[in-house]
Design a protein around this motif. Sequence first.
Motif, PDB file in Angstrom:
ATOM      1  N   LYS A   1       0.832  -1.199   0.000  1.00  0.00           N
ATOM      2  CA  LYS A   1       0.000   0.000   0.000  1.00  0.00           C
ATOM      3  C   LYS A   1       0.874   1.260   0.000  1.00  0.00           C
ATOM      4  O   LYS A   1       2.092   1.173   0.200  1.00  0.00           O
ATOM      5  N   PRO A   2       0.264   2.433  -0.206  1.00  0.00           N
ATOM      6  CA  PRO A   2       1.058   3.669  -0.273  1.00  0.00           C
ATOM      7  C   PRO A   2       1.969   3.900   0.932  1.00  0.00           C
ATOM      8  O   PRO A   2       3.084   4.405   0.785  1.00  0.00           O
ATOM      9  N   ASP A   3       1.524   3.527   2.131  1.00  0.00           N
ATOM     10  CA  ASP A   3       2.370   3.743   3.304  1.00  0.00           C
ATOM     11  C   ASP A   3       3.644   2.908   3.248  1.00  0.00           C
ATOM     12  O   ASP A   3       4.710   3.360   3.670  1.00  0.00           O
ATOM     13  N   ALA A   4       3.570   1.700   2.697  1.00  0.00           N
ATOM     14  CA  ALA A   4       4.763   0.857   2.548  1.00  0.00           C
ATOM     15  C   ALA A   4       5.733   1.478   1.549  1.00  0.00           C
ATOM     16  O   ALA A   4       6.948   1.487   1.767  1.00  0.00           O
ATOM     17  N   VAL A   5       5.197   2.019   0.447  1.00  0.00           N
ATOM     18  CA  VAL A   5       6.038   2.672  -0.557  1.00  0.00           C
ATOM     19  C   VAL A   5       6.679   3.926   0.045  1.00  0.00           C
ATOM     20  O   VAL A   5       7.884   4.138  -0.078  1.00  0.00           O
ATOM     21  N   GLU A   6       5.876   4.743   0.724  1.00  0.00           N
ATOM     22  CA  GLU A   6       6.375   5.984   1.319  1.00  0.00           C
ATOM     23  C   GLU A   6       7.466   5.734   2.359  1.00  0.00           C
ATOM     24  O   GLU A   6       8.412   6.510   2.470  1.00  0.00           O
ATOM     25  N   ARG A   7       7.343   4.655   3.100  1.00  0.00           N
ATOM     26  CA  ARG A   7       8.314   4.351   4.153  1.00  0.00           C
ATOM     27  C   ARG A   7       9.513   3.543   3.653  1.00  0.00           C
ATOM     28  O   ARG A   7      10.391   3.190   4.436  1.00  0.00           O
ATOM     29  N   GLY A   8       9.548   3.235   2.360  1.00  0.00           N
ATOM     30  CA  GLY A   8      10.682   2.502   1.807  1.00  0.00           C
ATOM     31  C   GLY A   8      10.742   1.044   2.240  1.00  0.00           C
ATOM     32  O   GLY A   8      11.832   0.477   2.367  1.00  0.00           O
ATOM     33  N   LEU A   9       9.577   0.412   2.411  1.00  0.00           N
ATOM     34  CA  LEU A   9       9.527  -0.970   2.887  1.00  0.00           C
ATOM     35  C   LEU A   9       9.255  -1.999   1.802  1.00  0.00           C
ATOM     36  O   LEU A   9       9.181  -3.190   2.087  1.00  0.00           O
ATOM     37  N   VAL A  10       9.122  -1.574   0.554  1.00  0.00           N
ATOM     38  CA  VAL A  10       8.805  -2.512  -0.525  1.00  0.00           C
ATOM     39  C   VAL A  10       9.893  -3.585  -0.644  1.00  0.00           C
ATOM     40  O   VAL A  10       9.594  -4.777  -0.762  1.00  0.00           O
TER      41      VAL A  10
ATOM     42  N   MET B   1       4.779  -7.843 -11.241  1.00  0.00           N
ATOM     43  CA  MET B   1       4.875  -6.731 -10.298  1.00  0.00           C
ATOM     44  C   MET B   1       4.731  -5.434 -11.075  1.00  0.00           C
ATOM     45  O   MET B   1       5.278  -5.295 -12.157  1.00  0.00           O
ATOM     46  N   ASP B   2       3.983  -4.492 -10.485  1.00  0.00           N
ATOM     47  CA  ASP B   2       3.773  -3.210 -11.143  1.00  0.00           C
ATOM     48  C   ASP B   2       3.599  -2.125 -10.090  1.00  0.00           C
ATOM     49  O   ASP B   2       2.788  -2.276  -9.176  1.00  0.00           O
ATOM     50  N   MET B   3       4.379  -1.050 -10.232  1.00  0.00           N
ATOM     51  CA  MET B   3       4.200   0.113  -9.356  1.00  0.00           C
ATOM     52  C   MET B   3       3.377   1.142 -10.119  1.00  0.00           C
ATOM     53  O   MET B   3       3.719   1.491 -11.249  1.00  0.00           O
ATOM     54  N   ARG B   4       2.299   1.598  -9.474  1.00  0.00           N
ATOM     55  CA  ARG B   4       1.455   2.615 -10.099  1.00  0.00           C
ATOM     56  C   ARG B   4       0.589   3.302  -9.056  1.00  0.00           C
ATOM     57  O   ARG B   4       0.362   2.758  -7.984  1.00  0.00           O
ATOM     58  N   VAL B   5       0.102   4.464  -9.423  1.00  0.00           N
ATOM     59  CA  VAL B   5      -0.922   5.126  -8.623  1.00  0.00           C
ATOM     60  C   VAL B   5      -2.248   4.633  -9.191  1.00  0.00           C
ATOM     61  O   VAL B   5      -2.582   4.936 -10.343  1.00  0.00           O
ATOM     62  N   PRO B   6      -2.992   3.841  -8.420  1.00  0.00           N
ATOM     63  CA  PRO B   6      -4.219   3.267  -8.974  1.00  0.00           C
ATOM     64  C   PRO B   6      -5.313   4.309  -9.155  1.00  0.00           C
ATOM     65  O   PRO B   6      -5.403   5.272  -8.381  1.00  0.00           O
ATOM     66  N   GLU B   7      -6.118   4.106 -10.172  1.00  0.00           N
ATOM     67  CA  GLU B   7      -7.267   4.974 -10.409  1.00  0.00           C
ATOM     68  C   GLU B   7      -8.374   4.639  -9.413  1.00  0.00           C
ATOM     69  O   GLU B   7      -8.466   3.507  -8.930  1.00  0.00           O
ATOM     70  N   VAL B   8      -9.197   5.623  -9.129  1.00  0.00           N
ATOM     71  CA  VAL B   8     -10.293   5.456  -8.175  1.00  0.00           C
ATOM     72  C   VAL B   8     -11.176   4.267  -8.563  1.00  0.00           C
ATOM     73  O   VAL B   8     -11.540   3.443  -7.707  1.00  0.00           O
TER      74      VAL B   8
ATOM     75  N   THR C   1      -5.313   5.713  -3.253  1.00  0.00           N
ATOM     76  CA  THR C   1      -5.046   6.486  -4.469  1.00  0.00           C
ATOM     77  C   THR C   1      -4.164   7.700  -4.201  1.00  0.00           C
ATOM     78  O   THR C   1      -3.916   8.487  -5.109  1.00  0.00           O
ATOM     79  N   ARG C   2      -3.644   7.841  -3.005  1.00  0.00           N
ATOM     80  CA  ARG C   2      -2.851   9.024  -2.661  1.00  0.00           C
ATOM     81  C   ARG C   2      -1.423   8.968  -3.187  1.00  0.00           C
ATOM     82  O   ARG C   2      -0.725   9.971  -3.218  1.00  0.00           O
ATOM     83  N   GLY C   3      -0.992   7.795  -3.588  1.00  0.00           N
ATOM     84  CA  GLY C   3       0.374   7.635  -4.089  1.00  0.00           C
ATOM     85  C   GLY C   3       0.550   6.252  -4.664  1.00  0.00           C
ATOM     86  O   GLY C   3      -0.402   5.467  -4.722  1.00  0.00           O
ATOM     87  N   PRO C   4       1.761   5.940  -5.077  1.00  0.00           N
ATOM     88  CA  PRO C   4       1.986   4.643  -5.710  1.00  0.00           C
ATOM     89  C   PRO C   4       1.795   3.460  -4.761  1.00  0.00           C
ATOM     90  O   PRO C   4       2.057   3.564  -3.563  1.00  0.00           O
ATOM     91  N   VAL C   5       1.337   2.371  -5.352  1.00  0.00           N
ATOM     92  CA  VAL C   5       1.284   1.062  -4.705  1.00  0.00           C
ATOM     93  C   VAL C   5       2.133   0.119  -5.552  1.00  0.00           C
ATOM     94  O   VAL C   5       2.448   0.425  -6.701  1.00  0.00           O
ATOM     95  N   VAL C   6       2.493  -1.001  -4.977  1.00  0.00           N
ATOM     96  CA  VAL C   6       3.190  -2.041  -5.743  1.00  0.00           C
ATOM     97  C   VAL C   6       2.304  -3.276  -5.717  1.00  0.00           C
ATOM     98  O   VAL C   6       2.128  -3.913  -4.672  1.00  0.00           O
ATOM     99  N   ALA C   7       1.704  -3.570  -6.865  1.00  0.00           N
ATOM    100  CA  ALA C   7       0.822  -4.725  -7.008  1.00  0.00           C
ATOM    101  C   ALA C   7       1.652  -5.915  -7.480  1.00  0.00           C
ATOM    102  O   ALA C   7       2.525  -5.762  -8.338  1.00  0.00           O
ATOM    103  N   MET C   8       1.380  -7.088  -6.894  1.00  0.00           N
ATOM    104  CA  MET C   8       2.151  -8.286  -7.233  1.00  0.00           C
ATOM    105  C   MET C   8       1.263  -9.510  -7.363  1.00  0.00           C
ATOM    106  O   MET C   8       0.259  -9.631  -6.661  1.00  0.00           O
TER     107      MET C   8
END
Length: 137
Positions: free
Chosen positions: A9-18, A35-42, A66-73
């Motif tokens: 989720k965005p918090d994991a990306v923001e905190r550098g935990l991916v 694996m794909d990093m993206r800002v998901p659409e609503v 939707t506030r920032g990137p997620v990493v979907a896997m």
Amino acid sequence: MTRTFIMCKPDAVERGLVGEIVSRIERKGLRIVAMDMRVPEVALVEAHYEEHADKPFFGELVTFLTRGPVVAMVVEGPDDGTWHLMRTLIGKTKVEDAQPGSIRGDFATTTNENLVHGSDGTESAAREIGLWFPGLA
């Protein structure tokens, strides 16, 4: 081999935990096949969490994701329990219940922003993979 859907989720990306999360998945012996990093659409987030659409927290959940990137896997494991194995690795949803050694137990600080989404069954995994990675459905 069976597949399940996992999202940092965005918090994991923001905190550098991916990297830490991916490392734990791989050290467990599971394989990331997409694996794909993206800002998901609503619309994607609303479809993903449609079972929560009538709950009071739904709007906040959509805004958060939707506030920032997620990493979907898409994660592949040896049997039908791959989704369950990942849920154990991720930890309980509520931070105060998450076991030490799990991703949430070691890194999450609030339940509303608990770092990782994991499918909760074989059917939800197939649905979520189809939403995020249509070519793999």
